[in-house]
Design an enzyme around this catalytic site. Structure first.
Site, PDB file in Angstrom:
ATOM      1  N   PHE A   1       0.866  -1.190   0.000  1.00  0.00           N
ATOM      2  CA  PHE A   1       0.000   0.000   0.000  1.00  0.00           C
ATOM      3  C   PHE A   1       0.907   1.246   0.000  1.00  0.00           C
ATOM      4  O   PHE A   1       1.877   1.309   0.762  1.00  0.00           O
ATOM      5  CB  PHE A   1      -0.882   0.008   1.252  1.00  0.00           C
ATOM      6  CG  PHE A   1      -2.142   0.836   1.130  1.00  0.00           C
ATOM      7  CD1 PHE A   1      -2.097   2.215   1.120  1.00  0.00           C
ATOM      8  CD2 PHE A   1      -3.378   0.212   1.033  1.00  0.00           C
ATOM      9  CE1 PHE A   1      -3.249   2.963   1.015  1.00  0.00           C
ATOM     10  CE2 PHE A   1      -4.547   0.961   0.941  1.00  0.00           C
ATOM     11  CZ  PHE A   1      -4.471   2.342   0.935  1.00  0.00           C
TER      12      PHE A   1
ATOM     13  N   PHE B   1      -1.299  -2.847   8.047  1.00  0.00           N
ATOM     14  CA  PHE B   1      -2.049  -3.600   9.059  1.00  0.00           C
ATOM     15  C   PHE B   1      -1.628  -5.072   9.067  1.00  0.00           C
ATOM     16  O   PHE B   1      -1.680  -5.731  10.105  1.00  0.00           O
ATOM     17  CB  PHE B   1      -3.555  -3.495   8.784  1.00  0.00           C
ATOM     18  CG  PHE B   1      -4.407  -3.998   9.912  1.00  0.00           C
ATOM     19  CD1 PHE B   1      -4.903  -5.286   9.876  1.00  0.00           C
ATOM     20  CD2 PHE B   1      -4.715  -3.184  10.988  1.00  0.00           C
ATOM     21  CE1 PHE B   1      -5.700  -5.770  10.907  1.00  0.00           C
ATOM     22  CE2 PHE B   1      -5.516  -3.651  12.034  1.00  0.00           C
ATOM     23  CZ  PHE B   1      -6.000  -4.949  11.995  1.00  0.00           C
ATOM     24  N   GLU B   2      -1.165  -5.582   7.933  1.00  0.00           N
ATOM     25  CA  GLU B   2      -0.758  -6.994   7.819  1.00  0.00           C
ATOM     26  C   GLU B   2       0.698  -7.231   8.233  1.00  0.00           C
ATOM     27  O   GLU B   2       1.166  -8.369   8.301  1.00  0.00           O
ATOM     28  CB  GLU B   2      -0.953  -7.484   6.383  1.00  0.00           C
ATOM     29  CG  GLU B   2      -2.393  -7.774   6.005  1.00  0.00           C
ATOM     30  CD  GLU B   2      -3.220  -6.516   5.838  1.00  0.00           C
ATOM     31  OE1 GLU B   2      -2.692  -5.521   5.278  1.00  0.00           O
ATOM     32  OE2 GLU B   2      -4.373  -6.491   6.288  1.00  0.00           O
TER      33      GLU B   2
ATOM     34  N   ALA C   1       3.800   2.755   4.786  1.00  0.00           N
ATOM     35  CA  ALA C   1       3.524   4.202   4.712  1.00  0.00           C
ATOM     36  C   ALA C   1       2.033   4.397   4.915  1.00  0.00           C
ATOM     37  O   ALA C   1       1.228   4.030   4.037  1.00  0.00           O
ATOM     38  CB  ALA C   1       3.963   4.751   3.361  1.00  0.00           C
TER      39      ALA C   1
ATOM     40  N   ILE D   1      -0.851   7.005   5.331  1.00  0.00           N
ATOM     41  CA  ILE D   1      -1.053   8.428   5.020  1.00  0.00           C
ATOM     42  C   ILE D   1      -2.510   8.787   5.272  1.00  0.00           C
ATOM     43  O   ILE D   1      -3.430   8.094   4.816  1.00  0.00           O
ATOM     44  CB  ILE D   1      -0.665   8.720   3.552  1.00  0.00           C
ATOM     45  CG1 ILE D   1       0.818   8.354   3.337  1.00  0.00           C
ATOM     46  CG2 ILE D   1      -0.928  10.196   3.213  1.00  0.00           C
ATOM     47  CD1 ILE D   1       1.285   8.445   1.914  1.00  0.00           C
TER      48      ILE D   1
ATOM     49  N   HIS E   1      -9.783   6.114   9.629  1.00  0.00           N
ATOM     50  CA  HIS E   1      -9.128   4.820   9.337  1.00  0.00           C
ATOM     51  C   HIS E   1      -7.616   4.917   9.533  1.00  0.00           C
ATOM     52  O   HIS E   1      -6.960   3.968   9.973  1.00  0.00           O
ATOM     53  CB  HIS E   1      -9.446   4.410   7.889  1.00  0.00           C
ATOM     54  CG  HIS E   1      -9.102   2.989   7.611  1.00  0.00           C
ATOM     55  ND1 HIS E   1      -8.175   2.604   6.663  1.00  0.00           N
ATOM     56  CD2 HIS E   1      -9.533   1.836   8.174  1.00  0.00           C
ATOM     57  CE1 HIS E   1      -8.067   1.296   6.643  1.00  0.00           C
ATOM     58  NE2 HIS E   1      -8.897   0.810   7.546  1.00  0.00           N
TER      59      HIS E   1
ATOM     60  N   PHE F   1      10.576  -0.627  13.699  1.00  0.00           N
ATOM     61  CA  PHE F   1       9.396   0.077  13.172  1.00  0.00           C
ATOM     62  C   PHE F   1       9.833   1.094  12.133  1.00  0.00           C
ATOM     63  O   PHE F   1      10.266   2.188  12.459  1.00  0.00           O
ATOM     64  CB  PHE F   1       8.644   0.751  14.326  1.00  0.00           C
ATOM     65  CG  PHE F   1       7.304   1.312  13.925  1.00  0.00           C
ATOM     66  CD1 PHE F   1       7.080   2.673  13.906  1.00  0.00           C
ATOM     67  CD2 PHE F   1       6.281   0.450  13.559  1.00  0.00           C
ATOM     68  CE1 PHE F   1       5.832   3.189  13.537  1.00  0.00           C
ATOM     69  CE2 PHE F   1       5.030   0.962  13.189  1.00  0.00           C
ATOM     70  CZ  PHE F   1       4.814   2.332  13.177  1.00  0.00           C
TER      71      PHE F   1
HETATM   72  N1  LIG Z   1      -4.711   3.407   4.191  1.00  0.00           N
HETATM   73  C1  LIG Z   1      -3.553   2.680   4.313  1.00  0.00           C
HETATM   74  C2  LIG Z   1      -3.553   1.316   4.450  1.00  0.00           C
HETATM   75  N2  LIG Z   1      -4.724   0.657   4.509  1.00  0.00           N
HETATM   76  C3  LIG Z   1      -4.818  -0.789   4.327  1.00  0.00           C
HETATM   77  C4  LIG Z   1      -4.525  -1.558   5.612  1.00  0.00           C
HETATM   78  O1  LIG Z   1      -3.161  -1.551   5.911  1.00  0.00           O
HETATM   79  C5  LIG Z   1      -4.946  -3.023   5.455  1.00  0.00           C
HETATM   80  O2  LIG Z   1      -4.233  -3.590   4.375  1.00  0.00           O
HETATM   81  C6  LIG Z   1      -6.438  -3.160   5.212  1.00  0.00           C
HETATM   82  O3  LIG Z   1      -7.104  -2.468   6.257  1.00  0.00           O
HETATM   83  C7  LIG Z   1      -6.859  -4.634   5.184  1.00  0.00           C
HETATM   84  O4  LIG Z   1      -6.523  -5.257   6.395  1.00  0.00           O
HETATM   85  N3  LIG Z   1      -2.381   0.629   4.579  1.00  0.00           N
HETATM   86  C8  LIG Z   1      -1.182   1.298   4.551  1.00  0.00           C
HETATM   87  O5  LIG Z   1      -0.125   0.666   4.648  1.00  0.00           O
HETATM   88  N4  LIG Z   1      -1.140   2.662   4.408  1.00  0.00           N
HETATM   89  C9  LIG Z   1      -2.312   3.371   4.280  1.00  0.00           C
HETATM   90  O6  LIG Z   1      -2.249   4.613   4.145  1.00  0.00           O
HETATM   91  C1  LIG Z   2      -4.658   5.279   6.329  1.00  0.00           C
HETATM   92  C2  LIG Z   2      -5.871   4.977   5.545  1.00  0.00           C
HETATM   93  O1  LIG Z   2      -6.472   3.937   5.695  1.00  0.00           O
HETATM   94  C3  LIG Z   2      -6.389   6.079   4.682  1.00  0.00           C
HETATM   95  O2  LIG Z   2      -5.370   6.374   3.738  1.00  0.00           O
HETATM   96  C4  LIG Z   2      -7.654   5.680   3.964  1.00  0.00           C
HETATM   97  O3  LIG Z   2      -8.184   6.890   3.430  1.00  0.00           O
HETATM   98  P1  LIG Z   2      -9.672   7.349   3.874  1.00  0.00           P
HETATM   99  O4  LIG Z   2      -9.618   7.680   5.342  1.00  0.00           O
HETATM  100  O5  LIG Z   2      -9.983   8.602   3.040  1.00  0.00           O
HETATM  101  O6  LIG Z   2     -10.616   6.218   3.577  1.00  0.00           O
END
Ligand SMILES: Nc1c(NC[C@H](O)[C@H](O)[C@H](O)CO)[nH]c(=O)[nH]c1=O
Ligand SMILES: CC(=O)[C@@H](O)COP(=O)(O)O
Length: 225
Positions: free
Chosen positions: A88, A123-124, A146, A148, A154, A179
């Site tokens: 991601f 998250f994984e 990363a 963002i 979320h 980390f």
């Molecule tokens: N929004 C971001 C995510 N979102 C995805 C989660 O990490 C995860 O893969 C999903 O919730 C399924 O479990 N991941 C990032 O690494 N960075 C982001 O900005």
């Molecule tokens: C960190 C996130 O999960 C985020 O980038 C997802 O974007 P949104 O809050 O606009 O759904």
């Protein structure tokens, strides 16, 4: 604890042979009281105990030297590393990964001692970091992602879960989990930390991984054996 005598000229005499041990004057103030006797385990940080006078002699307490352990950045032979990378925002995580790999090369970590594992998102990362740690095949694990901020909360869930997850993965498997997950308010902040004006956090994570791997393998392992 050996008792060592200080002669009037400030020379240390061995308690067993009575032979000169070393010049003590550099440890004591100029006006060294005569006929000092002191118990010591080391010749550091002397403290003359004027309250304890026996047979015309003051006792002197010398603190034992403390030990300082630290990992080395120059002893990477045989150290093995895993790098868990979130896909991601790979426009950011790819340069972070490259920064880490380049640092490993600069510090003579062999290519065959580095394993890169890709996961969907930050998250994984923790569950994979823990699995790799439990394998016993690695001396340290770098976690790169990363996160963002978007329009919803979320971001907080992912960022906080990644941070606490990586921390707990390291604690549960006993292998240093580093980390290297960016948590940024916007893309510009992320770009600046993936090789921009704020450096490369992936490269920094690799340095931390080398030091921690060395600390565990070269210093703490000896201590626990
Ligand atoms: N929004 C971001 C995510 N979102 C995805 C989660 O990490 C995860 O893969 C999903 O919730 C399924 O479990 N991941 C990032 O690494 N960075 C982001 O900005
Ligand atoms: C960190 C996130 O999960 C985020 O980038 C997802 O974007 P949104 O809050 O606009 O759904």
């Amino acid at each position: 604890m050996a008792s060592i005598w200080l002669t009037e000229s400030g020379c240390l005499l061995s308690p067993s042979s009575g032979q000169r041990v070393s010049k003590a004057s550099q440890y004591f103030p100029k006006s060294v009281p005569k006929n000092l006797s002191f118990l010591t385990t080391s010749l550091r940080a002397p403290r003359i105990n004027y309250a304890d006078k026996r047979n015309g002699r003051y006792s002197v307490i010398l603190a034992a030297e403390s030990r300082h352990l630290m990992g080395s950045l120059t002893d990477t032979k045989g150290l093995r590393f895993a790098v868990v990378v979130a896909r991601f925002n790979e426009i950011i995580t790819n340069p972070l990964l490259e920064g880490a790999l380049q640092t490993f090369r600069q510090y003579s970590v062999k290519e065959e001692d580095i394993t890169v594992v890709k996961v969907p998102g930050s998250f994984e990362i923790p569950v994979v970091a823990q699995k790799l740690g439990q394998s016993g095949a690695y001396h340290a694990i770098i976690c790169i992602g990363a996160v963002i901020r978007g329009d919803t909360t979320h971001y907080d869930a992912v960022a906080n879960s990644a941070a606490s997850g990586v921390l707990n993965a390291g604690l549960s498997c006993g292998v240093p989990c580093i980390f290297g997950v960016l948590t940024c308010d916007d893309m510009e902040q992320a770009i600046n930390r993936a090789g921009g004006k704020s450096g490369n956090k992936g490269a920094e994570a690799a340095l931390t991984a080398i030091e921690m791997a060395s600390l565990f393998e070269h210093k703490l392992k000896k201590q626990s054996s």
